[in-house]
Design an enzyme around this catalytic site. Structure first.
Site, short mmCIF file in Angstrom:
data_model
loop_
_atom_site.label_atom_id
_atom_site.label_comp_id
_atom_site.label_asym_id
_atom_site.label_seq_id
_atom_site.Cartn_x
_atom_site.Cartn_y
_atom_site.Cartn_z
N HIS A 1 -5.76 2.89 1.12
CA HIS A 1 -4.98 4.07 1.52
C HIS A 1 -5.62 4.86 2.66
O HIS A 1 -4.98 5.20 3.65
CB HIS A 1 -4.79 5.02 0.33
CG HIS A 1 -4.09 4.41 -0.85
ND1 HIS A 1 -3.08 3.50 -0.73
CD2 HIS A 1 -4.25 4.60 -2.19
CE1 HIS A 1 -2.65 3.15 -1.93
NE2 HIS A 1 -3.34 3.81 -2.83
N ASP B 1 0.91 -1.13 0.00
CA ASP B 1 0.00 0.00 0.00
C ASP B 1 0.96 1.19 0.00
O ASP B 1 1.56 1.50 1.04
CB ASP B 1 -0.85 -0.01 1.27
CG ASP B 1 -1.76 1.19 1.34
OD1 ASP B 1 -1.38 2.27 0.83
OD2 ASP B 1 -2.85 1.09 1.93
N HIS B 2 1.15 1.82 -1.16
CA HIS B 2 2.28 2.74 -1.26
C HIS B 2 2.14 3.96 -0.34
O HIS B 2 3.11 4.66 -0.08
CB HIS B 2 2.53 3.17 -2.71
CG HIS B 2 1.61 4.23 -3.21
ND1 HIS B 2 0.35 3.97 -3.65
CD2 HIS B 2 1.77 5.57 -3.33
CE1 HIS B 2 -0.23 5.10 -4.04
NE2 HIS B 2 0.61 6.09 -3.85
#
Ligand code: BG6
Length: 373
Positions: free
Chosen positions: A114, A51-52
């Site tokens: 996010h 999950d950047h």
């Protein structure tokens, strides 16, 4: 199926690791199924679900801000916090990703991963020691404490929107590879609750959207008002509540809004800003979030990756919304002109709490500009 092929080729053995990009699953059932498949090939410690947002320096700094400073912790709870906003909006449309986006929508693309991750960083308890297990245990606890949504929430505390043409900007339904009758949401705002001792009764308002006036990701913590205001407000404008803004991007920084006396005779008070900008640390957080995460994977550090139980806990919370929309195809989907702050209904949702969204850059004319903190 890829993991099964990797197994056939014996690429799951020894120190092999696999990075999996989001979205992990399409709903709860598909996420559980995917987890089963991966678990039949790899051990959990070999699986790195990206999950950047967690790779962003500023997201990690939230933990340092909360847990490396003694002064915030006593205030960080229902006794002193009135409500919290989590915003991640963009001034881009869906670019060339119509095919993917039209089957996903904002809930799957941004919220289930996010945004909820940011809620977790804001709401979690401090682990006694910091490592991959203890940190991720606390994240899961937040997801498991999310107050389950009711029919009333689906109707009143979730606002879906879709951008429509405005000026030279296309509407969502005119985008390439998008169904011209699409009811996919490009904007979503929701009110969440966390049922535990720290957060009971404190609403978390979260929102994300495409084609908004600017790109900004930030968390705004609204503290409770002073019980009584004995000073005059300069220009009639002196909010009685302090506000802490944690700006994750762009112009990364943290500001605290506080009341100060206007110099001169009398006692007029005005809200001013005490700020920290990452520029003061010698520049904006270095490196790309993905680069950081891939490096962590190479080093074998899974701290900033999503564990299987967290993926499922998050889906358990959001899955009923997808079901509701499926069963109620006429559930409201509001249009908003591209380049605006989304449907007015999302403001109405905040007004119920006597609150309003913090829309930075209200007076911004050029959307490439950074808006002030
Ligand atoms: C991705 C979403 O995960 O995050 C995109 O699929 C979105 O739709 C992007 O644009 C936003 O990431 P960032 O780092 O640019 O805020």
């Amino acid at each position: 199926m890829i993991p099964l092929h990797l197994k056939k080729a014996h690429l799951n053995r020894g120190r092999a690791r696999i990075i999996v990009e989001k979205p992990f699953g399409y709903d709860l059932q598909s996420a559980e199924e995917l987890n089963r498949i991966y678990a039949s090939v790899f051990d959990e410690h070999q699986i790195y679900r990206i999950d950047h947002f967690l790779g962003k320096e500023t997201a990690q700094n939230l933990l340092a801000f909360r847990f490396a400073n003694g002064i915030f912790e006593p205030l960080w709870n229902r006794n002193y916090i009135d409500y919290i906003e989590v915003t991640a909006v963009e001034n881009l449309g869906i670019e060339q990703r119509g095919g993917f986006y039209d089957t996903a929508g904002a809930l799957r693309d941004m919220v289930q991963n996010h945004l909820i991750q940011l809620v977790a960083l804001t709401a979690m308890e401090p682990p006694a020691v910091f490592n991959a297990d203890t940190f991720r245990n606390e994240v899961v606890k937040v997801y498991e404490s999310l107050t389950p949504l009711t029919e009333e929430d689906f109707e009143e505390h979730i606002v879906r929107g879709q951008y429509t043409a405005s000026g030279n900007k296309k509407g969502y339904r005119e985008e390439k590879n998008v169904n011209p009758d699409s009811r996919t949401e490009t904007y979503i705002a929701m009110k969440l609750g966390i049922s535990n001792w720290r957060w009971s009764g404190v609403p978390f308002y979260i929102r994300t959207g495409k084609q908004m006036p600017t790109k900004v990701t930030e968390i705004v913590v609204h503290f409770r008002e002073t019980p009584h205001q004995m000073f005059h407000c300069a220009g009639g404008n002196c909010p009685r509540a302090n506000k802490l803004i944690l700006r994750l991007q762009p112009n990364e920084g943290i500001v605290l809004k506080i009341g100060m006396k206007v110099p001169g005779a009398g006692f007029e008070v005005k809200q001013v800003t005490m700020d920290f900008s990452y520029n003061q640390l010698g520049g904006v957080p270095s490196g790309d979030a993905y680069a950081r995460l891939i490096d962590d994977c190479i080093q074998g550090d899974p701290t900033l990756f999503t564990r299987s139980d967290a993926v499922e806990a998050s889906w358990r919370f959001f899955d009923p919304i997808l079901h509701y929309w499926k069963e109620h195809p006429d559930a409201p989907l509001y249009g908003y002109p591209a380049g605006t702050w989304g449907p007015l209904e999302s403001e109405a949702m905040m007004h119920e709490h006597g609150a309003e969204w913090t829309n930075p850059c209200k007076n911004l004319t050029n959307t490439d500009q950074y808006c002030e903190l």
